[in-house]
Design an enzyme around this catalytic site. Structure first.
Site, PDB file in Angstrom:
ATOM      1  N   GLN A 105       1.084  -1.067  -0.054  1.00 40.45           N
ATOM      2  CA  GLN A 105       0.044   0.010  -0.088  1.00 40.45           C
ATOM      3  C   GLN A 105       0.752   1.281   0.104  1.00 40.45           C
ATOM      4  OE1 GLN A 105      -2.665  -0.360   3.177  1.00 40.45           O
ATOM      5  NE2 GLN A 105      -4.072  -2.109   2.406  1.00 40.45           N
ATOM      6  N   ASP A 147      -2.271 -11.333   4.356  1.00 38.54           N
ATOM      7  CA  ASP A 147      -3.817 -11.201   4.555  1.00 38.54           C
ATOM      8  C   ASP A 147      -4.234 -12.797   4.988  1.00 38.54           C
ATOM      9  OD1 ASP A 147      -4.068  -8.724   4.243  1.00 38.54           O
ATOM     10  OD2 ASP A 147      -4.476  -8.942   2.122  1.00 38.54           O
ATOM     11  N   ARG A 185     -11.807 -11.129   7.369  1.00 42.33           N
ATOM     12  CA  ARG A 185     -11.003 -12.469   7.113  1.00 42.33           C
ATOM     13  C   ARG A 185     -10.943 -13.447   8.639  1.00 42.33           C
ATOM     14  NH1 ARG A 185      -9.294 -11.475   2.319  1.00 42.33           N
ATOM     15  NH2 ARG A 185      -8.328  -9.709   1.696  1.00 42.33           N
TER      16      ARG A 185
HETATM   17  C1  S3P Z   1      -2.741  -4.516  -0.091  1.00 45.34           C
HETATM   18  C2  S3P Z   1      -1.707  -4.932   0.725  1.00 45.34           C
HETATM   19  C3  S3P Z   1      -1.648  -5.318   1.990  1.00 45.34           C
HETATM   20  C4  S3P Z   1      -2.801  -6.240   2.088  1.00 45.34           C
HETATM   21  C5  S3P Z   1      -4.100  -5.460   1.934  1.00 45.34           C
HETATM   22  C6  S3P Z   1      -4.071  -5.179   0.737  1.00 45.34           C
HETATM   23  C7  S3P Z   1      -2.860  -3.866  -1.391  1.00 45.34           C
HETATM   24  O1  S3P Z   1      -1.634  -4.199   2.952  1.00 45.34           O
HETATM   25  O2  S3P Z   1      -3.089  -6.446   3.756  1.00 45.34           O
HETATM   26  O3  S3P Z   1      -5.248  -6.274   2.239  1.00 45.34           O
HETATM   27  O4  S3P Z   1      -3.935  -4.105  -2.110  1.00 45.34           O
HETATM   28  O5  S3P Z   1      -2.065  -3.397  -1.545  1.00 45.34           O
HETATM   29  P1  S3P Z   1      -0.168  -3.497   3.475  1.00 45.34           P
HETATM   30  O6  S3P Z   1       0.400  -2.994   2.482  1.00 45.34           O
HETATM   31  O7  S3P Z   1      -0.541  -2.707   4.878  1.00 45.34           O
HETATM   32  O8  S3P Z   1       0.703  -4.725   3.996  1.00 45.34           O
END
Ligand code: S3P
Length: 436
Positions: free
Chosen positions: A173, A319, A391
């Protein structure tokens, strides 16, 4: 107000047949974002029509993007171009979605108008400083609530400049937020990851005709280009498939085929971990669809054993741990997870909430600061609280295959954020589950 719902699961049964779980959430968010920022039309099939993705879609609609659908996973986006968004009338509500809020912060930092991003009670507690700091270094002006929490107030009209950023946490993210802001920045934006994380943003950007360079852990792009509309076929979400992979592994006699699941190597930690535990998982018909690897996955029941989970798998299964902990609860011996402190800042504190729920069902589960130790045993009947975490709700639902009696899972409404239709689909392939 959303009315809370509970699940009631009766033990027994097995998972059989063929099924396609809904579209990948990460790819669906990004398809909506990049399609909206592209020039021309983007046609998406297989879109996840979960609430999280609908929040992202609602935000672009509120900024003037014309969209037809979604209708059974089909969406047609008439892209506004990188500079064609309009000032929204109200705050943009990202609901339960951390992905939507963090990625949108990157997009909105580059706009000429002010915006505000808000979220539900869970999202309002989640850390945003991890994107606000580096975006600030690029020249963005973003105010948060105390402790770097939402809402985010983003000042428009700032001149962004590319930076080179070494990410302190492995987070797709954060990486994606900076790359999206980088589309609007002068010069080059480079992000270096401490460990590989999902690379859907990079893959999709390239598919939209944008030059993105990846050299080892460094990902970079230059601002000032344009995105060209395209077709996107979203694969089924391996994160949703995970519940059924675990369910079929633990429910005796199961033999299930999951169709067209995304098997991007930055997402397959759950397959690697379950295989290390002794799961019987086979990938069939591996192919590439729209720049993403997919396969049909056959999973059959197997005796599982506890393992020490390799830390390099953590970002690749980030996740899927709630489901993996259920596998650990059924496995022989101890499963040890470490290096996973990020689980504490997801939709809930997934280490604490899973440990509590497992104990409620008679399993010896001990929290550590950055992980958990689960000793496999006999899952008992009982009631667990998901704390509104989609989840966790689905993980305990699947545990219900092998409990000594019925299981009630409380507060399951948010399952609709990522897996609409979960109850019907799980029931169709063999879980005795109903909404109460
Ligand atoms: C995601 C990145 C992950 C994941 C989230 C979706 C994404 O988060 O847990 O459900 O789509 O980039 P983080 O970047 O905080 O690890």
């Amino acid at each position: 107000m959303n009315k809370s719902i509970d699940y009631l699961i009766q033990p027994g049964g097995k998972l059989t047949g063929r099924v396609r779980v809904p579209g990948d959430k990460s790819i669906s968010h990004r398809s909506v974002m990049l399609g909206s920022l592209a020039e021309g039309e983007t046609r998406v099939t297989g879109l996840l029509e979960g609430e999280d993705v609908l929040s992202t879609l609602g935000a672009f609609r509120a900024m003037g993007v014309r969209v037809a659908g979604p209708d059974q996973g089909n969406l047609v986006i008439h892209g506004a171009g990188l500079h064609g968004l309009k000032s929204p009338k109200n705050a943009l509500d990202m609901g339960n979605s951390g992905t939507a809020m963090r990625l949108m912060a990157g997009v909105l930092a580059g706009q000429v108008f002010d915006t505000e991003l808000i979220g539900d009670a869970s999202l309002s507690q989640r850390p945003m400083q991890r994107v606000v700091d580096p975006l600030g270094r690029m020249g963005a002006k973003i105010q948060t609530d105390e402790g770097g929490r939402p809402p985010l107030r983003i000042k428009g009209g700032q001149k962004l400049r590319g930076i080179s950023y070494q990410m302190p946490v492995a987070s797709a993210q954060v990486k994606s937020s900076l790359l999206l802001a980088g589309l609007y920045a002068a010069g080059e934006t480079t992000v270096t990851e401490p460990a590989p994380t999902r690379d859907h943003t990079e893959r999709l950007l390239r598919g939209f005709g944008y030059d993105v360079q990846t050299q080892g852990a460094r990902i970079s792009l230059r601002g000032g280009g344009a995105l060209k509309g395209r077709r996107i076929d979203v694969p089924a979400d391996i994160s949703s498939a995970a519940f059924l992979l675990v369910g079929a592994s633990i429910a005796p006699g199961s033999d299930l085929m999951l169709e067209q699941v995304g098997i991007n190597p930055t997402r397959t930690g759950v397959l690697n971990i379950l295989k290390l535990m002794g799961a019987n998982i086979e990938l069939l018909n591996a192919r590439e669809v729209g720049g993403e690897p997919v396969a049909d996955i056959r999973v059959r029941a197997a005796g599982l054993r506890g393992i020490r989970i390799p830390e390099d798998q953590v970002p690749l299964a980030v996740d899927e741990f709630p489901a993996i902990f259920i596998a650990a609860a059924v496995a022989s011996g101890e499963t040890v997870l470490s290096g996973a402190q990020e689980l504490r800042v997801k939709e809930s504190d997934r280490i604490a909430v899973m440990a509590r729920g497992l104990k409620q069902l008679g399993i010896d589960a001990r929290e550590t600061p950055d992980g958990i130790i689960v000793r496999g045993g006999r899952l008992q009947a009982g009631t667990v609280d998901s704390h509104g975490d989609h989840r966790i709700a689905m993980s305990f639902a699947i545990a219900g295959f092998v409990t000594s009696g019925p299981v009630t899972v409380r507060d399951c409404k948010n399952v609709d954020t990522s897996f609409p239709g979960f109850v019907n689909l799980a029931a169709k392939v063999g879980l005795s589950i109903r909404v109460i």
